[in-house]
Design a protein around this motif. Structure first.
Motif, PDB file in Angstrom:
ATOM      1  N   GLU A 218      23.651   8.569  12.957  1.00 13.39           N
ATOM      2  CA  GLU A 218      24.658   7.693  12.373  1.00 13.39           C
ATOM      3  C   GLU A 218      24.950   6.462  13.224  1.00 13.39           C
ATOM      4  OE1 GLU A 218      29.105   8.146  10.385  1.00 13.39           O
ATOM      5  OE2 GLU A 218      28.217   9.795  11.509  1.00 13.39           O
ATOM      6  N   GLN A 219      24.998   6.585  14.511  1.00 18.75           N
ATOM      7  CA  GLN A 219      25.479   5.502  15.364  1.00 18.75           C
ATOM      8  C   GLN A 219      24.450   4.406  15.594  1.00 18.75           C
ATOM      9  OE1 GLN A 219      26.722   7.712  18.778  1.00 18.75           O
ATOM     10  NE2 GLN A 219      28.720   8.227  17.921  1.00 18.75           N
ATOM     11  N   ILE A 220      23.234   4.769  15.964  1.00 25.57           N
ATOM     12  CA  ILE A 220      22.234   3.745  16.301  1.00 25.57           C
ATOM     13  C   ILE A 220      21.026   3.772  15.378  1.00 25.57           C
ATOM     14  CG2 ILE A 220      22.896   3.540  18.706  1.00 25.57           C
ATOM     15  CD1 ILE A 220      20.760   5.500  19.459  1.00 25.57           C
ATOM     16  N   GLY A 221      21.053   4.587  14.322  1.00 28.30           N
ATOM     17  CA  GLY A 221      20.000   4.575  13.326  1.00 28.30           C
ATOM     18  C   GLY A 221      18.641   5.012  13.826  1.00 28.30           C
ATOM     19  N   VAL A 248      11.318   9.813  16.838  1.00 29.71           N
ATOM     20  CA  VAL A 248      10.154   8.959  16.593  1.00 29.71           C
ATOM     21  C   VAL A 248      10.282   7.764  17.523  1.00 29.71           C
ATOM     22  CG1 VAL A 248       8.870   7.605  14.888  1.00 29.71           C
ATOM     23  CG2 VAL A 248      10.006   9.732  14.207  1.00 29.71           C
ATOM     24  N   ALA A 249       9.560   7.813  18.616  1.00 30.16           N
ATOM     25  CA  ALA A 249       9.722   6.813  19.681  1.00 30.16           C
ATOM     26  C   ALA A 249       9.363   5.407  19.226  1.00 30.16           C
ATOM     27  CB  ALA A 249       8.865   7.208  20.886  1.00 30.16           C
ATOM     28  N   ALA A 250       8.384   5.280  18.312  1.00 29.67           N
ATOM     29  CA  ALA A 250       7.921   3.954  17.892  1.00 29.67           C
ATOM     30  C   ALA A 250       8.978   3.176  17.131  1.00 29.67           C
ATOM     31  CB  ALA A 250       6.662   4.096  17.034  1.00 29.67           C
ATOM     32  N   LEU A 251      10.010   3.862  16.635  1.00 30.08           N
ATOM     33  CA  LEU A 251      11.057   3.189  15.859  1.00 30.08           C
ATOM     34  C   LEU A 251      12.371   3.057  16.625  1.00 30.08           C
ATOM     35  CD1 LEU A 251      10.472   4.765  12.321  1.00 30.08           C
ATOM     36  CD2 LEU A 251       9.879   2.458  13.084  1.00 30.08           C
ATOM     37  N   GLN A 252      12.357   3.366  17.892  1.00 25.16           N
ATOM     38  CA  GLN A 252      13.576   3.218  18.685  1.00 25.16           C
ATOM     39  C   GLN A 252      13.984   1.739  18.747  1.00 25.16           C
ATOM     40  OE1 GLN A 252      12.480   5.768  22.293  1.00 25.16           O
ATOM     41  NE2 GLN A 252      14.684   6.085  22.138  1.00 25.16           N
ATOM     42  N   GLY A 253      15.260   1.500  18.552  1.00 23.35           N
ATOM     43  CA  GLY A 253      15.771   0.140  18.579  1.00 23.35           C
ATOM     44  C   GLY A 253      15.677  -0.594  17.258  1.00 23.35           C
ATOM     45  N   LYS A 254      15.099   0.038  16.230  1.00 21.27           N
ATOM     46  CA  LYS A 254      14.955  -0.621  14.931  1.00 21.27           C
ATOM     47  C   LYS A 254      16.199  -0.467  14.052  1.00 21.27           C
ATOM     48  CE  LYS A 254      10.731  -1.889  15.719  1.00 21.27           C
ATOM     49  NZ  LYS A 254      10.390  -3.307  15.913  1.00 21.27           N
ATOM     50  N   ARG A 255      17.047   0.488  14.362  1.00 25.35           N
ATOM     51  CA  ARG A 255      18.280   0.742  13.601  1.00 25.35           C
ATOM     52  C   ARG A 255      17.980   0.951  12.119  1.00 25.35           C
ATOM     53  NH1 ARG A 255      23.634  -3.107  13.162  1.00 25.35           N
ATOM     54  NH2 ARG A 255      24.914  -1.633  12.036  1.00 25.35           N
ATOM     55  N   LEU A 256      17.512   2.144  11.819  1.00 24.85           N
ATOM     56  CA  LEU A 256      17.126   2.492  10.453  1.00 24.85           C
ATOM     57  C   LEU A 256      18.355   2.785   9.601  1.00 24.85           C
ATOM     58  CD1 LEU A 256      14.093   4.816  11.211  1.00 24.85           C
ATOM     59  CD2 LEU A 256      14.105   2.354  10.851  1.00 24.85           C
ATOM     60  N   VAL A 257      18.240   2.468   8.305  1.00 30.33           N
ATOM     61  CA  VAL A 257      19.336   2.733   7.371  1.00 30.33           C
ATOM     62  C   VAL A 257      18.949   3.735   6.295  1.00 30.33           C
ATOM     63  CG1 VAL A 257      20.415   0.499   7.733  1.00 30.33           C
ATOM     64  CG2 VAL A 257      18.678   0.731   5.952  1.00 30.33           C
ATOM     65  N   ALA A 268      10.397   4.162   5.999  1.00 36.07           N
ATOM     66  CA  ALA A 268      11.760   3.925   6.475  1.00 36.07           C
ATOM     67  C   ALA A 268      12.098   2.448   6.345  1.00 36.07           C
ATOM     68  CB  ALA A 268      11.911   4.373   7.931  1.00 36.07           C
ATOM     69  N   VAL A 269      13.399   2.158   6.181  1.00 39.17           N
ATOM     70  CA  VAL A 269      13.904   0.794   6.046  1.00 39.17           C
ATOM     71  C   VAL A 269      14.857   0.520   7.204  1.00 39.17           C
ATOM     72  CG1 VAL A 269      15.168  -0.831   4.582  1.00 39.17           C
ATOM     73  CG2 VAL A 269      13.723   0.929   3.539  1.00 39.17           C
ATOM     74  N   THR A 270      14.712  -0.658   7.827  1.00 37.37           N
ATOM     75  CA  THR A 270      15.599  -1.048   8.915  1.00 37.37           C
ATOM     76  C   THR A 270      16.786  -1.841   8.378  1.00 37.37           C
ATOM     77  OG1 THR A 270      14.586  -3.204   9.374  1.00 37.37           O
ATOM     78  CG2 THR A 270      13.539  -1.262  10.359  1.00 37.37           C
ATOM     79  N   HIS A 271      17.769  -2.080   9.234  1.00 36.44           N
ATOM     80  CA  HIS A 271      18.948  -2.834   8.799  1.00 36.44           C
ATOM     81  C   HIS A 271      18.613  -4.289   8.509  1.00 36.44           C
ATOM     82  CE1 HIS A 271      18.798  -4.182  12.965  1.00 36.44           C
ATOM     83  NE2 HIS A 271      19.727  -5.086  12.703  1.00 36.44           N
ATOM     84  N   LYS A 272      17.445  -4.758   8.953  1.00 31.90           N
ATOM     85  CA  LYS A 272      17.003  -6.121   8.658  1.00 31.90           C
ATOM     86  C   LYS A 272      16.213  -6.218   7.362  1.00 31.90           C
ATOM     87  CE  LYS A 272      16.669  -7.573  13.518  1.00 31.90           C
ATOM     88  NZ  LYS A 272      15.744  -8.096  14.563  1.00 31.90           N
ATOM     89  N   PRO A 298       4.455   4.763  12.995  1.00 31.11           N
ATOM     90  CA  PRO A 298       5.004   3.848  11.986  1.00 31.11           C
ATOM     91  C   PRO A 298       4.481   2.427  12.161  1.00 31.11           C
ATOM     92  CG  PRO A 298       6.720   5.283  12.807  1.00 31.11           C
ATOM     93  CD  PRO A 298       5.511   5.553  13.644  1.00 31.11           C
ATOM     94  N   ARG A 299       4.106   1.835  11.017  1.00 29.96           N
ATOM     95  CA  ARG A 299       3.553   0.481  11.012  1.00 29.96           C
ATOM     96  C   ARG A 299       4.254  -0.340   9.933  1.00 29.96           C
ATOM     97  NH1 ARG A 299      -2.826  -0.759   9.685  1.00 29.96           N
ATOM     98  NH2 ARG A 299      -2.750  -3.030   9.732  1.00 29.96           N
ATOM     99  N   GLN A 300       4.649  -1.552  10.272  1.00 25.39           N
ATOM    100  CA  GLN A 300       5.384  -2.389   9.326  1.00 25.39           C
ATOM    101  C   GLN A 300       4.484  -2.829   8.178  1.00 25.39           C
ATOM    102  OE1 GLN A 300       7.316  -5.796  11.041  1.00 25.39           O
ATOM    103  NE2 GLN A 300       8.200  -6.463   9.108  1.00 25.39           N
ATOM    104  N   VAL A 301       5.034  -2.818   6.967  1.00 22.56           N
ATOM    105  CA  VAL A 301       4.322  -3.300   5.786  1.00 22.56           C
ATOM    106  C   VAL A 301       4.504  -4.813   5.734  1.00 22.56           C
ATOM    107  CG1 VAL A 301       4.089  -3.129   3.274  1.00 22.56           C
ATOM    108  CG2 VAL A 301       4.755  -1.115   4.604  1.00 22.56           C
ATOM    109  N   MET A 302       3.519  -5.524   6.197  1.00 24.90           N
ATOM    110  CA  MET A 302       3.638  -6.967   6.339  1.00 24.90           C
ATOM    111  C   MET A 302       3.678  -7.688   4.992  1.00 24.90           C
ATOM    112  SD  MET A 302       4.023  -7.126   9.488  1.00 24.90           S
ATOM    113  CE  MET A 302       4.203  -8.911   9.516  1.00 24.90           C
ATOM    114  N   ALA A 303       3.146  -7.059   3.954  1.00 25.23           N
ATOM    115  CA  ALA A 303       3.174  -7.687   2.631  1.00 25.23           C
ATOM    116  C   ALA A 303       4.594  -7.842   2.115  1.00 25.23           C
ATOM    117  CB  ALA A 303       2.343  -6.865   1.648  1.00 25.23           C
ATOM    118  N   LEU A 304       5.548  -7.119   2.719  1.00 28.84           N
ATOM    119  CA  LEU A 304       6.951  -7.191   2.308  1.00 28.84           C
ATOM    120  C   LEU A 304       7.803  -7.972   3.299  1.00 28.84           C
ATOM    121  CD1 LEU A 304       7.451  -3.489   1.150  1.00 28.84           C
ATOM    122  CD2 LEU A 304       7.150  -5.480  -0.312  1.00 28.84           C
TER     123      LEU A 304
END
Length: 580
Positions: A218-221, A248-257, A268-272, A298-304
């Motif tokens: 809840e706190q840092i996503g 999941v270490a690769a997503l640390q600091g991404k703040r998932l929602v 997964a979706v980030t707060h951005k 985890p790898r970002q979907v660049m098409a989006l």
């Protein structure tokens, strides 16, 4: 349930072999139904939609629940084991004020406003949480959690998980294979059991896939996953199973929602508004960056990257997202899963054009179909106004004024939003007209071609009553009749061509589907070969170790035998000497 109009609509597309689209019985060959409005839900206020397997459900603002689709395990909650091709209320939940529902392939769960949990459907492996493995044809309260406040529930293919409040705890139950329950072992649980590894961690949401599960803190996503690791779907950089929650270490600091899990992939979706996917290839949306392979991190979907995503949903072989502007983008291993547009390329994130500007606020994906909710009231101001303007493009001037007032603004041409409102019937028809406007353009054009000649003939007859029609008017009438005949023939030919095109696309889709399945089987075969090679290597090493130990023992035995033999020979010599 009154017959009042509603500003929200339920849209479905994909396959309807079990009635999961809720639009009645369709041909078994119709595997790629384009987006269509669920007519029977137009007169109710829908709050939430969900689907899983070949089953769909909708939660109304009144707390009622409607289900439809595949029901042979009792997962529709209607008290029988029959499929249902249209939305039908779950009578057993009518007075329960349901807030949310989660669907899996063979069972369903619902949470009430008061925090009570209900489950029904297939009970194998204890996935219903009632202490046994019996099927339940009607919703039944999970007694083990009575007195607790359940805030959210998620159903996997063979297990279930929920989040409790005050204090925050995560409970799981069902099949324990591959550690998907997060209890540190692979034991089945027939009753809700606390995930002790998450005790003391404030969890905002939980998600279950086919063989794994995940939570967002809840706190840092941060994201934590556990369960089966095939295809790298846990995101830990390997294909190993994990019996306890692991960060999941690769997503640390991404703040998932938000996160969503499919049978063999995750998203997964980030707060951005960024989207990350990983797991089995062919449904991750990374083909725009080259040939796609399994992603173990985890790898970002660049098409989006050019849109802001607010929600993602993983189906069996496809994904879909909703953007902050109310649009839907989809992709998957086959065109019929993600979207039904002929120009769309499989596994390439593509906007569903027919739904552009239709104020979509939620989407859910099943095995071979998708469902979405349209609601202008839940969009932001700019997005809502854009949706209203898109709606106004296919309506009359009065319709534009009324829809603009719903968004709290005026039309660009200065038409006042306070002009007379349209009728209820026209309001109800808005979304269905929107979804059909691209399809019916040619029909509207043909009708416009008929109108001038028809009006001209009527006026001529009214103005020259009792007199023979002039030659020019007779020619116009003749040409109009000829034009009408040619138009009818053209429409028949267009219909035949469309049917042929549909059949051809169906065959192509089936071929693509079979190809994707073969690729999955090939991947599984490769994984099996790797495991067999590993087992063979370990077996050979074990045999060599046994041979080495045997050789050492044989050597020691020979040395012992030699010493014994020498002792015996010496003893014999002593005896002979004594005798002499």
């Amino acid at each position: 349930m009154g017959q009042t109009s509603t500003k929200a609509g339920v849209v479905v597309w994909g396959s309807s072999e079990s009635g999961q689209l809720g639009i009645g019985s369709l041909s078994a060959e119709d595997r790629a139904v384009p987006p269509r409005l669920v007519e029977s839900l137009r007169s109710v206020h829908v709050r939430h939609v969900v689907c899983g397997g070949h089953t769909s459900a909708a939660v109304l603002e009144s707390g009622e629940v409607y289900t439809w689709g595949y029901g042979r395990d009792g997962q529709l909650g209607h008290g029988d084991c029959k499929d249902c091709h249209g939305p039908k209320p779950v009578r057993a939940l009518q007075s329960k004020m349901i807030r949310s529902v989660s669907c899996a392939e063979h069972h369903v769960a619902a949470v009430s406003e008061s925090g009570l949990l209900y489950t029904w459907g297939k009970g194998q492996n204890g996935r219903l949480g009632h202490g046994g493995t019996e099927n339940e044809l009607l919703p039944k309260s999970v007694e083990a959690l009575v007195g607790q406040h359940v805030s959210q529930v998620s159903c996997g293919d063979f297990h279930t998980a929920c989040v409790l409040l005050n204090p925050t705890h995560v409970y799981t139950w069902g099949l324990g294979l591959s550690g998907r329950l997060g209890h540190g072992d692979e034991t089945d649980c027939h009753l809700p059991t606390l995930v002790e590894a998450l005790a003391g961690i404030h969890v905002s949401s939980v998600a279950c896939g086919g063989h794994h599960a995940a939570v967002i803190t809840e706190q840092i996503g941060q994201l934590m996953t556990w369960g089966g690791g095939a295809f790298g779907k846990l995101g830990h950089g390997n294909r190993l199973a994990q019996t306890s929650p692991m960060l999941v270490a690769a997503l640390q600091g991404k703040r998932l929602v938000q996160a969503s899990l499919g049978p063999h992939h995750s998203a997964a979706v980030t707060h951005k508004g960024e989207v990350y996917t990983w797991g089995q290839a062919g449904r991750l949306g990374h083909t725009s960056q080259g040939a796609e392979a399994d992603e173990m991190i985890p790898r970002q979907v660049m098409a989006l990257s050019g849109v802001v995503v607010v929600q993602v949903s993983c189906g069996h072989s496809h994904c879909a997202v909703v953007t902050e502007s109310g649009d839907v983008w989809a992709w998957g291993s086959s065109r019929i899963f993600g979207h039904t547009e002929a120009s769309a390329v499989p596994n390439v994130p593509t906007q569903i054009r027919v739904l552009s500007g239709k104020a979509l606020v939620q989407v859910a994906c099943g095995v071979s179909h998708s469902i979405a909710l349209s609601d202008c009231r839940r969009l932001g101001g700019k997005a809502a106004l854009a949706a209203v303007r898109s709606i106004g493009a296919s309506t009359t001037g009065k319709d534009k004024a009324t829809l603009a007032s719903a968004a709290g603004g005026r039309e660009e041409n200065g038409v006042d939003a306070k002009k007379p409102e349209r009728s209820q019937d026209n309001q109800d028809n808005t979304l269905s007209n929107l979804i059909g406007d691209e399809i019916s353009t040619s029909t509207f054009q043909s009708e416009r071609l008929h109108t001038p000649e028809g009006d001209y003939a009527d006026k001529a007859q009214a103005g020259n009553k009792g007199l023979p029609a002039p030659a020019s008017e007779r020619e116009v009438a003749f040409l109009s009749a000829e034009l009408k005949a040619y138009q009818e023939q053209t429409l028949k030919l267009a219909k035949s061509l469309q049917e042929a095109k549909t059949k051809l696309e169906t065959l192509q889709n089936e071929n693509s589907f079979l190809k994707s399945e073969l690729e999955v089987m090939h991947q599984c075969s490769n994984d099996s070969d790797e495991r067999l090679d590993t087992l063979r290597r370990h077996f050979n090493e074990r045999i060599r170790e046994m041979e080495r130990r045997y050789t050492e023992k044989e050597k020691a035995w020979k040395e012992t035998f030699s010493r014994l033999r020498s002792h015996l020979e010496l003893g014999a010599m002593d005896v002979d000497a004594a005798n002499l």
